[in-house]
Design a protein around this motif. Structure first.
Motif: not given
Length: 1023
Positions: A223-248
């Motif tokens: 969060a709050g890292c100045g990120l631009v562009g799209d969300i990579p679809p590959g993140l959907g393959g992280l089967s153990k991911l519990k907390n995804l925070d791309l905010s701000s």
């Protein structure tokens, strides 16, 4: 005697030295290493007092754990230690755990200082004052699995060597000053379970697609890292991911459908980006998901039907988007739904009939949509509802009877709909409600005596309805009532005498009703009343003279009644911004203070009133002749005086023409130049004519401030900036020019309700003028620290904090480029008639360049004593964080009622005094004694926000946008949630495999989140 004593003394000294040497030498080598580390640190609290050289081993010392008599763990977290990193700790051969978090460890962290920590598995140096580059040698530690360097001032890029960690599982670099791009080589850390990079000023870049390779990742927080562009679809393959925070961030494009494959995800936070398109389908497959926050984006389309079929969903936040369509009927089947916030969209249709009947709803906010139909009958069937906000929709029908039994409600806002019928009787007396807003509907019936039970009610807003009947006497039992607005109804009968007991009353608006009888006179308790509007009723009798004793009353409207008698002379004591007594049956003389064109319209329609400086007004035709003779005598005297005056003026004019002729050439170069920023109804000469000492309302180093009442009755504030002319008349004070140009450049282009309006500026050779809107209640500082501070109850102070925060948020986030005020203080926050706040005085404001150019350094320190951020005093580095610190001091002023610098603090300022007092005595001892402790929960939350804003580390201070959000959330109780072990500052995080409900988390879960002053801060406020 002396020769005999000397050998004895020498022998004794030798024996003592041998004894001391034996004591020291009894401590093993690891203990000596620890004592060496301690010698390099400042320990003001004497936390390491039992580190005693007389012990044979250090295994019983504070913070030390051993295995087989060898030190394996050093945990000195939150001990108030200061100094450079104690590298001697790395000489402990079996040290596997080292935590120095929440201290004041400073200087840089060299690569060599850690190389000998070969057994280290856990290294936590978070929340310190470390600076410089990240140590590139850290990956050389073969066993390191946990690395937390968050909350420091590390700068530069992430070293390329960080791709070589052999077994790292947790990497947390949150809240530093790291720049460059987020490197793709982090995707090589296959063992990584947590990657926390949030709130660093990284250069704009995309989310590296290589992060999709981290198949063991459980938490991705960027969060709050100045990120631009799209969300990579590959993140959907992280089967153990519990907390995804791309905010701000500045992410765009659509939310990938692949996120519906995150089988273990508990929380998805995408808020405050620029995402568009539809919400992805298939989210119902996420059986562990509890919270979705995609608010403050550009999402469109409808809400997927299956989103409410997520079995564990308890929070859905999609507000401030462009969603359309209706709310799916499946919302009524969400068995664990606690919060539903969909406000500020384009939703339409009716609500699911069963909404709330099966869900433990706590908060529902569907405001600012196009929803219609009836409010669901069972919306509070579970009895847990605290907030019901449906403002600005098209709801019809009657209010659900169950709302009268919904005793946990504390915020009810249903204004601007088409709801009809009577208010359920129990609803008038809800015990915890503090705002009951039913305005602009078609509600009928009357206010019932049940209202006596609404002990916490602060705002009763029921204007523009069809309410009838009397105002019950029980309303006088609402001792916290601040705003009673019931205008445009059909209320009848007299005002209850009990209204006079409402000591907190700030606004009473009952205009356009059928109220009758005489006005109440026992109103001495109305010391906080600013507005009294009883216009267009049927009141009779006289105007109470007691009104003239109300200290802050500035809006008085009794027009359109049947009031008789004279206007009390005591009303001249009031500083009225709005005054209307027209269309009554008043008689007698208008008090002299109102002999002003600004008040002419205030007395129309009163045939018995006379506008006469002599004070003589005809009362009958029988004595009119005698009065006529007397008036002729007075007129003769006036004519004679006029002749004398005309002769004097003529002589003066002749002399003036001679002077004017002599200076004609100079006068041409001294003309005023007016630059307007709004449509004006006055000229510069109308301003100039009123700049006399009688109108001065303030002064400072740069000049004076005048109050000017214009011919149209409007008041403006004029700031006069002087130049210090030199002997030759050609040089001038450049600082004054700079202040003038800064203020004009800044305020001239700003349009915001919480920024004081600059009408125009006038430039002249010798001085310059800035013409602002006039703020009738002056500055917050003057009011808060005066004898009139009692008018600032907690709801008022809270509103002031929100208003000022919104103004600063606009400067920091909505102006391009951003504007840093640099002199935020209570004296630069001005208050209007309703005690609303506006930020003022931009004489030292500066425009901040883009992030890629970094912070700017100023040649001089700007700001005021007690408000200056600690880093600003020695770096002169200008960024928004310095404003946030100053605003934090203002918050502490509002909570404590104390000055930022006061002799009672000794060498401390307000921030340090608050911190030390809380540590020694607790929070209750810093809260202003004038505040009602029934608001203690809210006051404490705002106190915590102020402490966060005044963190000694700039990177730990929240943004103004976040401050505004936290302040919004203060006014209603949040569901408490625990803090994760990695220290993520999120109010919505859930621990692994725990079942969290609003009843299962207590105050003992609060953690020390910020190294402001080592106090416990409520995690519900941080996100």
């Amino acid at each position: 005697m002396i020769p005999l004593r000397l050998p004895i003394l020498v022998a004794a000294t030798a024996l003592l030295s041998l004894h001391l040497f034996s004591l020291v030498s009894s401590l093993n080598q690891e203990g000596l290493y620890l004592l060496e580390a301690r010698r390099g640190l400042s320990d003001p609290d004497n936390a390491l007092a039992n580190w005693n050289s007389r012990n044979s081993t250090p295994c019983n010392w504070t913070g030390i754990l051993c295995s087989s008599s060898s030190v394996t763990s050093v945990n000195l977290a939150n001990f108030n230690l200061a100094g450079p990193f104690p590298s001697s700790l790395c000489r402990l051969p079996n040290l596997s755990f080292l935590s120095l978090s929440l201290n004041y460890i400073n200087s840089s962290l060299s690569s060599s200082s850690l190389l000998s920590c070969t057994s280290l598995k856990h290294l936590d140096l978070s929340q310190n004052l470390l600076v410089g580059l990240l140590p590139s040698s850290l990956p050389s530690l073969p066993s390191l699995g946990f690395l937390d360097l968050s909350g420091n001032n590390f700068s530069g890029a992430i070293p390329s060597s960080f791709a070589l960690f052999p077994s790292l599982q947790v990497l947390s670099l949150t809240g530093n000053l790291l720049n460059g791009l987020i490197p793709s080589f982090l995707g090589n850390l296959s063992s990584l379970r947590q990657l926390n990079l949030s709130y660093n000023p990284f250069a704009p870049g995309v989310i590296p697609s290589s992060l999709s390779n981290l198949t063991n990742l459980e938490q991705l927080w960027v969060a709050g890292c100045g990120l631009v562009g799209d969300i990579p679809p590959g993140l959907g393959g992280l089967s153990k991911l519990k907390n995804l925070d791309l905010s701000s961030n500045f992410l765009a494009g659509v939310i990938p459908e692949s996120l519906s494959s995150l089988a273990s995800v508990v929380q998805i936070e995408l808020y405050n980006n620029s995402l568009s398109g539809h919400l992805p389908a298939g989210l119902s497959n996420l059986t562990a998901l509890r919270r979705i926050d995609a608010s403050m984006n550009h999402l469109s389309g409808s809400i997927p039907d299956d989103i409410f079929s997520i079995p564990n969903l308890d929070n859905l936040h999609l507000y401030q988007n462009q969603l359309t369509g209706s709310i799916p009927t499946t919302a009524a089947s969400a068995l664990k739904l606690l919060e539903l916030r969909l406000f500020a969209n384009n939703l339409s249709g009716s609500l699911p009939a069963g909404l709330g009947a099966r869900s433990p709803l706590v908060a529902v906010d569907l405001s600012e949509n196009q929803l219609s139909g009836e409010i669901p009958r069972g919306i509070c069937d579970r009895g847990l509802l605290r907030e019901l906000l449906l403002i600005e929709n098209d709801f019809t029908g009657t209010l659900p009877p169950g709302l009268g039994r919904c005793t946990n409600l504390n915020r009810v806002r249903l204004s601007n709909n088409r709801i009809s019928g009577d208010v359920p009787a129990g609803m008038w007396g809800l015990p915890h409600v503090w705002i009951l807003e039913l305005s602009n509907n078609s509600l009928t019936g009357g206010i019932t005596p049940d209202i006596a039970g609404a002990a916490n009610l602060s705002k009763l807003l029921i204007e523009k309805n069809q309410f009838t009947g009397n105002i019950p006497a029980e309303i006088g039992l609402l001792y916290k009532l601040y705003d009673f607005s019931a205008g445009n109804n059909r209320l009848t009968g007299p005002l209850p005498e009990s209204l006079g007991k409402l000591t907190e009353l700030g606004q009473l608006d009952l205009h356009n009703n059928l109220l009758s009888g005489e006005l109440i006179t026992e109103i001495q308790s109305w010391s906080k009343l600013t507005l009294l509007n009883l216009a267009n009723n049927e009141f009779t009798g006289v105007i109470p003279q007691e009104l003239g004793n109300l200290p802050v009353l500035n809006y008085l409207d009794f027009s359109g009644n049947n009031l008789t008698g004279e206007i009390p002379f005591q009303l001249q004591n009031l500083k009225l911004n709005q005054f209307n007594l027209s269309d009554n049956q008043l008689s007698g003389t208008i008090p002299p203070m109102f002999h002003n064109d600004a008040y002419k319209a205030s007395f129309l329609g009163n045939p018995g009133l006379c506008w006469d400086l002599s004070g003589l007004c005809p009362s009958s035709t029988n004595n009119s002749r005698s009065r006529t003779k007397y008036l002729w005598l007075l007129r003769s005297i006036f004519i004679l005086m006029a002749v004398v005056l005309i002769v004097g003026i003529s002589l003066f004019y002749c002399k003036y023409k001679q002077i004017k002729k002599a200076n004609k050439g100079q006068e041409k170069s001294n003309k005023w130049i007016l630059t307007s920023f709004h449509k004006l109804g006055f000229s510069e000469y109308e301003i100039l004519d009123s700049l006399d000492e009688d109108n001065v309302i303030g002064s400072g180093a740069s000049g004076k401030v005048y109050k000017v009442v214009l011919g149209n009755g409007e008041a403006v504030a004029v700031k006069k900036l002087w130049r210090n002319s030199k002997m030759n008349g050609e040089s001038h004070d450049q600082a004054a020019d700079d202040a003038f140009e800064a203020e004009v450049t800044t305020l001239g282009k700003i349009r915001h309700k919480n920024i004081v309006k600059l009408w125009c500026c006038c430039a002249h050779k010798d001085c310059k003028l800035l013409v602002y809107e006039y703020m009738i209640n002056g500055s917050l500082g003057d009011l808060l620290h005066s004898s009139k501070a009692s008018v600032l109850d907690w709801p008022t102070r809270y509103k002031i904090a929100v208003d000022a925060a919104e103004g600063l948020c606009y400067l920091h986030h909505d102006c391009v480029p951003a504007i840093v005020h640099r002199d935020v203080k209570s004296n630069n926050i001005l208050l209007d008639a309703g005690l609303g706040a506006k930020v003022a005085d931009f004489g030292v404001a500066k425009v901040v360049e883009g992030v890629e150019k970094g912070p700017r350094s100023m040649s001089v320190i700007a700001g005021s004593c007690g408000y200056i951020a600690p880093e600003y005093a020695y770096t002169l580095r200008v960024n928004e964080k310095s404003d946030i610190y100053s605003f934090g001091v203002v918050i502490l002023e509002l909570v404590t009622g104390k000055l930022p610098v006061d002799p009672e603090f000794g060498e401390k300022d307000l921030v340090k005094w608050v911190c030390s007092t809380i540590q020694q005595k607790g929070e209750d001892h810093v809260i202003d004694t004038k505040l009602d402790l029934c608001y203690k929960v809210e006051i404490t939350k705002v106190l915590h926000i102020g402490l966060l804003c005044t963190s000694s580390l700039p990177i730990n201070r929240p943004t103004m946008r976040r401050v505004v959000k936290m302040l919004y959330e203060v006014s209603y109780e949040q569901k408490p949630k625990p803090l994760p072990k990695d220290g993520k500052l999120s109010p919505y995080y859930y621990e692994d495999d725990q079942s969290i409900t609003s009843a299962s988390v207590g105050d003992d879960e609060t953690k020390n989140l910020d190294k402001c002053c080592s106090i416990h801060i409520d995690p519900n406020l941080i996100g």
